[in-house]
Design a protein around this motif. Structure first.
Motif, mmCIF file in Angstrom:
data_model
loop_
_atom_site.group_PDB
_atom_site.id
_atom_site.type_symbol
_atom_site.label_atom_id
_atom_site.label_comp_id
_atom_site.label_asym_id
_atom_site.label_seq_id
_atom_site.Cartn_x
_atom_site.Cartn_y
_atom_site.Cartn_z
ATOM 1 N N ALA A 353 0.844 -1.196 0.000
ATOM 2 C CA ALA A 353 0.000 0.000 0.000
ATOM 3 C C ALA A 353 0.878 1.245 0.000
ATOM 4 O O ALA A 353 2.090 1.184 0.208
ATOM 5 N N ARG A 354 0.228 2.371 -0.239
ATOM 6 C CA ARG A 354 0.890 3.669 -0.121
ATOM 7 C C ARG A 354 0.810 4.137 1.321
ATOM 8 O O ARG A 354 -0.251 4.048 1.958
ATOM 9 N N VAL A 355 1.913 4.667 1.853
ATOM 10 C CA VAL A 355 1.989 5.033 3.264
ATOM 11 C C VAL A 355 2.595 6.426 3.404
ATOM 12 O O VAL A 355 3.579 6.756 2.738
ATOM 13 N N ALA A 356 2.014 7.235 4.265
ATOM 14 C CA ALA A 356 2.583 8.518 4.671
ATOM 15 C C ALA A 356 2.804 8.476 6.173
ATOM 16 O O ALA A 356 1.907 8.092 6.930
ATOM 17 N N VAL A 357 4.000 8.855 6.602
ATOM 18 C CA VAL A 357 4.369 8.834 8.017
ATOM 19 C C VAL A 357 4.881 10.214 8.396
ATOM 20 O O VAL A 357 5.785 10.749 7.734
ATOM 21 N N LEU A 358 4.324 10.785 9.440
ATOM 22 C CA LEU A 358 4.719 12.115 9.907
ATOM 23 C C LEU A 358 5.165 12.019 11.355
ATOM 24 O O LEU A 358 4.407 11.592 12.228
#
Length: 847
Positions: A353-358
């Motif tokens: 999957a596509r993941v964004a981590v902040l």
């Protein structure tokens, strides 16, 4: 190709419907085609290294990686973090000749400023302010002057110089000033730029790249005496691509630079300070870039993408012995934790999957080996910087600052977004399991496969993509078919070696990779050529002013015939950023109306790298005239970019193939109009038992509609002959809706569309939009507005004929005659539809 903007990572836990004002990431830069210069010129956030500089002893490097500056011995394996700014990313280090400080760039989501760090104390301070874009700092050999490139005052990339001491910069000034070209440039500003500066060993001159009277490429290699800038001189003519970075060896004789010089990939080349015939220093089917000499001139440090991601290497100029500088161990400035992310579907199976981590420092994070991608814009009222993301084949492990970490996981459109904030403990592993929840359309509406019909696997970006990696990108986005359109990037065609007429053997069972072609002519409009059965069509472009291929011939109708002769499908791609206005547009040369009426066009990207609503208005007029022109959809993603207009599958068409997953079934469904296009919402439409692409008799019908969407939808409407005949009141969270009823319809067509007024931070596009293909009401029945629509297209073609007639660069009189005959015949066919076929003056039909 065109525009865009992005999701608020600060709102990862929200799914709101606020009206977003998406703007480009560096909106202060006044240059066209920001998706090119931003990727190819501006420093990017990458998990691997981007730029490096030698320390005076030549044994240690200071380099950028992951938004920080790092120091590492060439023969060591430990990287020490030197900078780490909250909500900002550092890059392009320039080590002072005394080794005591480093000048670098810092991007805080607004502008890019120059900063300096004292290596002994760690003290940092800004050298520039004001919100311009300041890049490529280069210190003079005596350390008393700084050269760099800035958009200050103009919005254009100009060469600046200033004195520098312990207190900062003094007497900052542009060295060359502004100059406007007499040429018409398509990809570049009308104003010349001056980029890629470096100093001569004696500190008296600067070497750089500029483009006076150059139409294509970023220009030639130049030198200029700092004390007398009026005496600049050209060293070497090249079609450079933003990052040539010419730099003299300390011996003052050999000039190192990066070039593709007639090849598909960039390598290191050598010329001399007087511009002798260049020779390659390195070879390979991958990019080497951002090269710097060592202080003694015996080694070169550079970044390459041979392995896909960026890698830092040092090579000896004599012998070619190469050392890879690998940060096996990292010493961070603050406590870090290890996040281990697992992603599963509804069956408990691991799912990419596509993941964004902040992180809690406001910075984006990814695994060390992941390709970090950035969206090309954002809403400044919702976030401080653009969204960064990566594709995860679980489990994925990454280092993050200890504390709160926000995560967003997305797997295509048929699964709900997954969001969570977790607390990561310093020195410990923090396991996270993302369980994805499906939200498919009811099966009665069709059995879908999704296809992105417009991807560029490689296009000059930071990474080196392959069919196998493109298949993995598609799989993470739940994309069934990824169509790589091989195309030129100015002189080169990066993916020409991958072109083939069958499915790529690197395809995955659930993600098929195919190779087609984009035909480039910015005069007539770009074409997508799918399913070519024999060969790649050359030349790949026409109407390139100031080149040997300046002639507007072949026009798009000729290319369509060549594609159809191979069994190909022809589509107009990324068509319109604004609604064409035949009465007021300064120039209108797009050939779409002529090609449609002559039966040359098999599909149009209603949803693509353009404005969906404007394109739909043109599409509706064509449908009103009875043209069975289906919508396709393509992202135009440059899939090897760190800063891309994407990701792949952002804009896609869902095709009802009755469960078949092969390319032939997909192309048949596309041409028949069996499906819908979307950048998020899923749509279902039944009119009696007819689906999009089918025909029913006019009269009273039973309709059934369905909506499933990963984002909130504001408007869901039935559109008949270009007019809204039913607007549905959406309840709840506006993510799901089902309705049915009766509707009376005369001839023409009916479709279902979903759209929002403005952007949504969860859709990496200008705004959410989806449309089905039409259900046809009778056979070849025109809408009541057809005469006016036909008049509008006739007026359009009058302007196209004017533009084509004004061109003075046809190769022969026959080329011009054939082109104008084709356009005139098409215009007369539209005039015949108005009921006034003998009209000599163009009508000004409006709607």
């Amino acid at each position: 190709m065109r525009r865009r903007l992005v999701i608020a990572l600060t709102l990862l836990a929200c799914a709101g419907t606020a009206q977003a004002a998406r703007e480009s990431v560096l909106k202060q830069v006044d240059l066209p085609h920001n998706y090119y210069w931003r990727e190819l010129y501006i420093p990017q956030l990458t998990t691997g290294p981007d730029f490096a500089s030698f320390t005076p002893d030549g044994d240690t490097l200071v380099y950028s990686m992951g938004g920080s500056l790092w120091r590492q011995r060439i023969d060591g394996d430990t990287a020490i973090e030197l900078t780490h700014a909250p909500r900002a990313y550092d890059n392009q280090p320039e080590v002072a000749r005394d080794g005591r400080s480093v000048v670098f760039t810092r991007h805080d989501g607004n502008g890019i400023e120059l900063w300096r760090i004292d290596l002994a104390t760690g003290r940092e301070h800004a050298l520039t302010s004001g919100g311009a874009v300041n890049v490529e700092p280069r210190l003079s050999p005596d350390g008393r002057q700084l050269a760099w490139v800035s958009t200050q005052g103009t919005g254009h990339f100009n060469l600046f110089i200033a004195d520098i001491d312990a207190n900062g910069l003094h007497h900052a000034r542009p060295l060359l000033g502004e100059r406007k070209t007499a040429l018409d440039r398509y990809y570049y500003s009308a104003y010349d730029h001056a980029i890629n500066p470096s100093w001569s060993p004696d500190g008296k001159a600067l070497y750089y790249v500029s483009n006076p009277e150059i139409a294509w490429g970023t220009g030639d290699l130049w030198s200029v005496p700092v004390a007398d800038p009026g005496k600049r001189s050209k060293l070497l003519s090249e079609e450079t691509s933003w990052n040539a970075h010419p730099e003299l060896n300390p011996d003052g004789r050999r000039l190192l630079y990066t070039s593709y010089h007639g090849r598909q990939w960039q390598q290191l080349w050598l010329t001399t300070s007087t511009g002798a015939a260049p020779l390659p220093l390195t070879f390979g089917e991958f990019d080497r870039r951002n090269a710097r000499w060592s202080p003694d001139g015996k080694r070169i440090v550079y970044v390459d993408n041979q392995a896909g991601n960026t890698t830092l290497r040092v090579v000896t100029t004599l012998g070619g012995a190469t050392t890879t500088v690998t940060p096996t161990h990292r010493q961070y400035k603050a406590p870090y934790a290890r996040l281990v992310l697992d992603i599963v579907d509804e069956h408990g199976e691991r799912t990419p999957a596509r993941v964004a981590v902040l992180g809690n420092d406001g910075r984006a994070y990814a695994p060390d080996d992941a390709w970090m991608h950035a969206d090309d814009g954002f809403d400044r009222s919702l976030q401080s910087a653009e969204t960064h993301y990566f594709h995860c084949a679980p489990p994925c492990a990454l280092d993050v600052p200890a504390g709160a970490v926000k995560l967003w996981v997305q797997h295509g459109f048929a699964y709900a977004p997954w969001r969570k904030t977790v607390n990561a403990s310093a020195g410990h592993d923090t396991p996270v399991r993302a369980a994805l929840v499906p939200q498919p359309l009811p099966a009665a509406f069709g059995h879908w496969i999704s296809a992105d019909l417009h991807i560029h696997m490689n296009y000059g970006g930071h990474y080196r993509n392959t069919p196998a990696h493109l298949a993995q990108q598609a799989r993470a986005e739940d994309l069934d078919l990824a169509y790589d359109l091989v195309v030129n990037k100015e002189e080169r065609i990066p993916d020409i070696a991958s072109f083939r007429t069958d499915a790529d053997p690197a395809s995955l069972p659930r993600s098929l990779v195919l190779h087609g072609q984009e035909y480039h002519t910015s005069f007539w409009g770009h074409l997508g050529l799918l399913n070519l059965g024999d060969h790649y069509i050359t030349p790949d472009f026409s109407a390139y002013r100031h080149t040997a291929m300046a002639s507007p011939y072949p026009h798009n109708g000729v290319i369509a015939d060549l594609a159809h002769a191979q069994g190909g499908l022809v589509g107009y791609v990324h068509p319109f950023d604004t609604l064409p206005d035949p009465a007021h547009d300064a120039v209108l040369s797009n050939e779409l109306p002529a090609d449609v009426i002559n039966g040359k066009v098999d599909y149009i990207e209603v949803i693509g790298f353009s404005d969906h609503k404007a394109t739909a208005q043109v599409w509706y007029r064509l449908l009103n005239l009875g043209f069975h022109l289906p919508t396709g959809s393509g992202t135009d993603a440059m899939a090897n970019y760190a800063s891309l207009r994407g990701p792949v599958g952002l804009n896609r068409v869902f095709l009802d193939t009755a469960g078949k997953r092969d390319a032939a079934s997909a192309m048949a469904a596309l041409k028949a109009g069996h499906g819908f296009a979307s950048n998020g919402p899923l749509l279902g439409l039944l009119l009696d038992n007819a689906k999009p692409g089918d025909s029913v008799a006019p009269g009273k019908h039973h309709y059934r509609v369905a909506l499933r969407s990963p984002v909130a939808v504001e408007h869901l409407e039935l559109v008949h002959n270009g007019n809204v005949v039913k607007a549905f009141a959406l309840g709840g969270d506006h993510h799901a809706f089902d309705a049915e009823g009766e509707i009376e319809l005369d001839g023409g067509w009916l479709l279902l569309r979903a759209w929002n007024e403005g952007g949504d931070p969860q859709v990496l596009d200008i705004y959410p939009y989806a449309t089905t293909n039409p259900v046809w009401l009778g056979d070849h029945v025109r809408a009541p507005s057809a005469p006016g629509d036909a008049a509008w297209f006739a007026d359009w073609l009058t302007r196209t004929i004017e533009a084509a007639s004004a061109r003075d660069d046809y190769n022969t009189a026959e080329e011009k005659r054939a082109t104008l005959d084709y356009l005139n015949q098409a215009r007369e066919a539209y005039r015949a539809m108005t009921g006034h076929p003998t009209s000599t003056e163009p009508s000004r039909g409006t709607r």
